[in-house]
Design a protein around this motif. Structure first.
Motif, PDB file in Angstrom:
ATOM      1  N   TRP A  26       9.654  85.949  22.932  1.00  0.00           N
ATOM      2  CA  TRP A  26       9.687  85.518  21.209  1.00  0.00           C
ATOM      3  C   TRP A  26       8.192  86.770  21.110  1.00  0.00           C
ATOM      4  O   TRP A  26       6.961  86.207  21.531  1.00  0.00           O
ATOM      5  CB  TRP A  26       9.257  83.886  21.180  1.00  0.00           C
ATOM      6  CG  TRP A  26       8.822  84.079  19.512  1.00  0.00           C
ATOM      7  CD1 TRP A  26       7.433  83.365  19.067  1.00  0.00           C
ATOM      8  CD2 TRP A  26       9.685  83.920  18.588  1.00  0.00           C
ATOM      9  NE1 TRP A  26       8.018  83.268  17.694  1.00  0.00           N
ATOM     10  CE2 TRP A  26       8.996  83.863  16.918  1.00  0.00           C
ATOM     11  CE3 TRP A  26      11.447  84.048  18.130  1.00  0.00           C
ATOM     12  CZ2 TRP A  26       9.915  83.280  16.190  1.00  0.00           C
ATOM     13  CZ3 TRP A  26      11.535  83.649  17.099  1.00  0.00           C
ATOM     14  CH2 TRP A  26      11.103  83.414  15.783  1.00  0.00           C
ATOM     15  N   LEU A  27       8.361  87.179  19.508  1.00  0.00           N
ATOM     16  CA  LEU A  27       7.423  88.163  18.955  1.00  0.00           C
ATOM     17  C   LEU A  27       7.598  87.423  17.797  1.00  0.00           C
ATOM     18  O   LEU A  27       8.098  87.139  16.613  1.00  0.00           O
ATOM     19  CB  LEU A  27       7.530  89.109  18.649  1.00  0.00           C
ATOM     20  CG  LEU A  27       7.758  90.456  19.852  1.00  0.00           C
ATOM     21  CD1 LEU A  27       8.242  91.874  20.190  1.00  0.00           C
ATOM     22  CD2 LEU A  27       6.644  90.265  20.746  1.00  0.00           C
ATOM     23  N   GLU A  28       5.422  86.818  17.046  1.00  0.00           N
ATOM     24  CA  GLU A  28       5.554  86.671  15.923  1.00  0.00           C
ATOM     25  C   GLU A  28       5.583  87.181  14.865  1.00  0.00           C
ATOM     26  O   GLU A  28       4.334  88.230  15.886  1.00  0.00           O
ATOM     27  CB  GLU A  28       4.794  85.619  16.305  1.00  0.00           C
ATOM     28  CG  GLU A  28       4.756  83.982  16.973  1.00  0.00           C
ATOM     29  CD  GLU A  28       3.525  83.102  17.427  1.00  0.00           C
ATOM     30  OE1 GLU A  28       2.328  83.039  16.923  1.00  0.00           O
ATOM     31  OE2 GLU A  28       4.093  81.376  17.672  1.00  0.00           O
ATOM     32  N   ASN A  29       5.956  87.210  14.010  1.00  0.00           N
ATOM     33  CA  ASN A  29       5.154  88.003  12.988  1.00  0.00           C
ATOM     34  C   ASN A  29       4.149  87.436  11.983  1.00  0.00           C
ATOM     35  O   ASN A  29       3.782  86.691  12.413  1.00  0.00           O
ATOM     36  CB  ASN A  29       6.737  88.597  11.967  1.00  0.00           C
ATOM     37  CG  ASN A  29       7.511  89.621  13.271  1.00  0.00           C
ATOM     38  OD1 ASN A  29       6.844  90.397  13.497  1.00  0.00           O
ATOM     39  ND2 ASN A  29       7.855  90.183  12.730  1.00  0.00           N
ATOM     40  N   ARG A  30       4.237  88.473  11.110  1.00  0.00           N
ATOM     41  CA  ARG A  30       2.927  87.870  10.015  1.00  0.00           C
ATOM     42  C   ARG A  30       2.239  86.659   9.433  1.00  0.00           C
ATOM     43  O   ARG A  30       1.360  85.910   9.317  1.00  0.00           O
ATOM     44  CB  ARG A  30       2.157  89.299   9.256  1.00  0.00           C
ATOM     45  CG  ARG A  30       1.824  90.855  10.076  1.00  0.00           C
ATOM     46  CD  ARG A  30       1.934  91.378   8.824  1.00  0.00           C
ATOM     47  NE  ARG A  30       1.230  92.883   9.840  1.00  0.00           N
ATOM     48  CZ  ARG A  30       1.369  94.188   9.145  1.00  0.00           C
ATOM     49  NH1 ARG A  30       1.368  94.330   8.162  1.00  0.00           N
ATOM     50  NH2 ARG A  30       1.064  95.180   9.847  1.00  0.00           N
ATOM     51  N   LEU A  31       3.718  86.526   8.611  1.00  0.00           N
ATOM     52  CA  LEU A  31       3.877  84.630   8.226  1.00  0.00           C
ATOM     53  C   LEU A  31       3.540  83.611   9.165  1.00  0.00           C
ATOM     54  O   LEU A  31       2.552  82.928   8.835  1.00  0.00           O
ATOM     55  CB  LEU A  31       4.998  84.695   7.424  1.00  0.00           C
ATOM     56  CG  LEU A  31       5.039  82.722   6.246  1.00  0.00           C
ATOM     57  CD1 LEU A  31       4.289  82.915   6.043  1.00  0.00           C
ATOM     58  CD2 LEU A  31       6.931  82.657   6.284  1.00  0.00           C
ATOM     59  N   THR A  32       4.249  83.962  10.281  1.00  0.00           N
ATOM     60  CA  THR A  32       3.795  82.898  11.496  1.00  0.00           C
ATOM     61  C   THR A  32       2.575  83.006  11.573  1.00  0.00           C
ATOM     62  O   THR A  32       1.953  81.447  11.653  1.00  0.00           O
ATOM     63  CB  THR A  32       4.521  83.209  12.482  1.00  0.00           C
ATOM     64  OG1 THR A  32       6.229  82.725  12.335  1.00  0.00           O
ATOM     65  CG2 THR A  32       4.508  81.558  13.250  1.00  0.00           C
ATOM     66  N   THR A  33       1.582  84.077  11.593  1.00  0.00           N
ATOM     67  CA  THR A  33       0.257  83.467  12.672  1.00  0.00           C
ATOM     68  C   THR A  33      -0.596  83.237  11.316  1.00  0.00           C
ATOM     69  O   THR A  33      -1.883  83.161  11.801  1.00  0.00           O
ATOM     70  CB  THR A  33      -0.095  85.249  12.778  1.00  0.00           C
ATOM     71  OG1 THR A  33       0.679  86.304  12.189  1.00  0.00           O
ATOM     72  CG2 THR A  33       0.820  85.368  14.093  1.00  0.00           C
ATOM     73  N   ALA A  34      -0.154  83.653   9.832  1.00  0.00           N
ATOM     74  CA  ALA A  34      -1.169  83.693   8.886  1.00  0.00           C
ATOM     75  C   ALA A  34      -1.603  81.725   8.403  1.00  0.00           C
ATOM     76  O   ALA A  34      -1.920  81.024   8.772  1.00  0.00           O
ATOM     77  CB  ALA A  34      -0.779  84.181   7.908  1.00  0.00           C
ATOM     78  N   CYS A  35      -0.092  81.483   8.773  1.00  0.00           N
ATOM     79  CA  CYS A  35       0.078  79.656   8.756  1.00  0.00           C
ATOM     80  C   CYS A  35      -0.454  79.341   9.749  1.00  0.00           C
ATOM     81  O   CYS A  35      -1.300  78.009   9.558  1.00  0.00           O
ATOM     82  CB  CYS A  35       2.186  79.814   8.591  1.00  0.00           C
ATOM     83  SG  CYS A  35       2.704  80.055   6.970  1.00  0.00           S
ATOM     84  N   GLN A  36      -0.135  80.056  11.018  1.00  0.00           N
ATOM     85  CA  GLN A  36      -1.140  79.383  12.447  1.00  0.00           C
ATOM     86  C   GLN A  36      -2.436  79.604  12.154  1.00  0.00           C
ATOM     87  O   GLN A  36      -3.190  78.493  12.330  1.00  0.00           O
ATOM     88  CB  GLN A  36      -0.439  79.596  13.226  1.00  0.00           C
ATOM     89  CG  GLN A  36      -0.518  79.459  14.598  1.00  0.00           C
ATOM     90  CD  GLN A  36      -0.332  79.780  15.719  1.00  0.00           C
ATOM     91  OE1 GLN A  36       0.795  79.789  16.169  1.00  0.00           O
ATOM     92  NE2 GLN A  36      -0.401  80.663  16.457  1.00  0.00           N
ATOM     93  N   ASN A  37      -2.693  80.381  11.780  1.00  0.00           N
ATOM     94  CA  ASN A  37      -4.642  80.602  12.095  1.00  0.00           C
ATOM     95  C   ASN A  37      -5.673  80.062  10.433  1.00  0.00           C
ATOM     96  O   ASN A  37      -6.242  80.796  10.529  1.00  0.00           O
ATOM     97  CB  ASN A  37      -4.458  82.155  12.266  1.00  0.00           C
ATOM     98  CG  ASN A  37      -4.462  82.586  13.272  1.00  0.00           C
ATOM     99  OD1 ASN A  37      -3.560  82.282  14.666  1.00  0.00           O
ATOM    100  ND2 ASN A  37      -3.854  84.100  13.954  1.00  0.00           N
TER     101      ASN A  37
END
Length: 326
Positions: free
Chosen positions: A109-120
């Motif tokens: 699974w490769l996370e893209n920018r929306l996911t990592t922005a929400c996570q971080n």
């Protein structure tokens, strides 16, 4: 889209022009963001939406992730996707006559920018978001309403959803719907955004931006800005030329070391080339009317520096053929 290892921490730029006009918009946007609402800068091209978005984001002190809207996007380009498989194989040959093999294959699974922005808890800038198809932006509906990002089951950790970080903020920008390549935004998403309509900057701000981006003097900047603002009155709902035209002309003058004087040939062709291309959509009987409008604007409001150098009879800016629309 790439994995979000390239989020950056922006810093307020010393070259950013801050005037009361800009500061008022900045404070409005920051207030909404600090309360927790996503904001949306809407306006015609050349009104400084993206620059202002980065300026506002810098005030929040969080890392920034940037996404550019694209008609080819799907939701997976925002959230993430299955990027292949990881294969794990064990061969047990402890006893030479017995071979035991265990093989396991897991999706990657490769996370893209929306996911990592929400996570971080990053600040997301979604530039020209309405260039993406409406269904692409559906993940934002649950993000802004329930502070939850729904994720595909292929994701190996965290289950089928992600709780959005409390510091996550989003800044959207968009061009008008009549622009080419722009989609109509779904009402459900519009209802979740606080939209700030951006018009062209006021005269004082445009003069300061022109000076800051080119290095020319205030008197020349005033002449160029007044000329450009005069031409915005041509046609119906004409938003062009923009501040970009002011900067382009000013940079040419700065490079060649000349002033905004009508008798100067460099100023003549800079105005003709930049302003005619910037306003090519304004026509009469299928021909551009901007050559004559540029001339009229010059005759109406152009000042030369110094005043004593102004000739009694000003030479025409355009050739006669240009006035005929050829």
């Amino acid at each position: 889209m790439q994995n979000n290892h390239d989020a950056v921490l922006p810093e307020p730029s010393n070259g950013f022009v801050t005037t009361p006009f800009v500061e008022q918009i900045t404070q409005r946007a920051l207030t909404y963001l600090q309360v927790g609402y996503p904001i949306h800068f809407a306006g015609a091209a050349g009104t400084g939406k993206t620059t202002l978005a980065f300026h506002v984001a810098a005030q929040l002190g969080r890392a920034v992730s940037l996404i550019h809207g694209d008609d080819d996007f799907g939701s997976s380009d925002l959230v993430g996707h299955d990027g292949g498989y990881r294969r794990h194989k064990i061969v047990d040959n402890y006893i030479h006559s017995v071979v035991k093999t265990e093989e396991e294959m897991n999706s990657l699974w490769l996370e893209n920018r929306l996911t990592t922005a929400c996570q971080n808890g990053d600040t997301l800038i979604y530039d020209e978001f309405n260039r993406s198809r409406p269904e692409t932006n559906n993940p934002f509906l649950s993000i802004f309403s329930e502070r939850i990002l729904n994720l595909p089951k292929l994701r190996t950790s965290g289950g089928g959803y992600l709780k959005v970080h409390p510091e996550f903020r989003a800044i959207f920008t968009s061009n008008p719907e009549e622009y080419a390549g722009v989609h109509k935004t779904q009402d459900a998403l519009k209802d979740r955004l606080i939209t700030i309509e951006l018009e062209h900057y006021d005269r004082a701000t445009e003069i300061q931006i022109t000076i800051a981006r080119s290095g020319i003097g205030p008197s020349d900047a005033e002449i160029i800005v007044d000329l450009v603002r005069e031409l915005r009155c041509v046609g119906v709902n004409n938003s062009r030329p923009t501040i970009r035209a002011c900067i382009a002309i000013a940079r040419v003058l700065a490079l060649r070391g000349v002033h905004a004087q009508r008798e100067d040939p460099i100023f003549q062709w800079a105005c003709r080339d930049v302003l005619n291309s910037e306003t090519a959509k304004v026509t009469r009987d299928g021909h551009s009317i901007m050559p004559e409008k540029v001339e009229e604007a010059l005759l109406k409001g152009l000042r030369t520096k110094p005043p004593s150098a102004q000739p009694a009879s000003l030479p025409p800016l355009m050739h006669k053929a240009a006035k005929k629309g050829q």
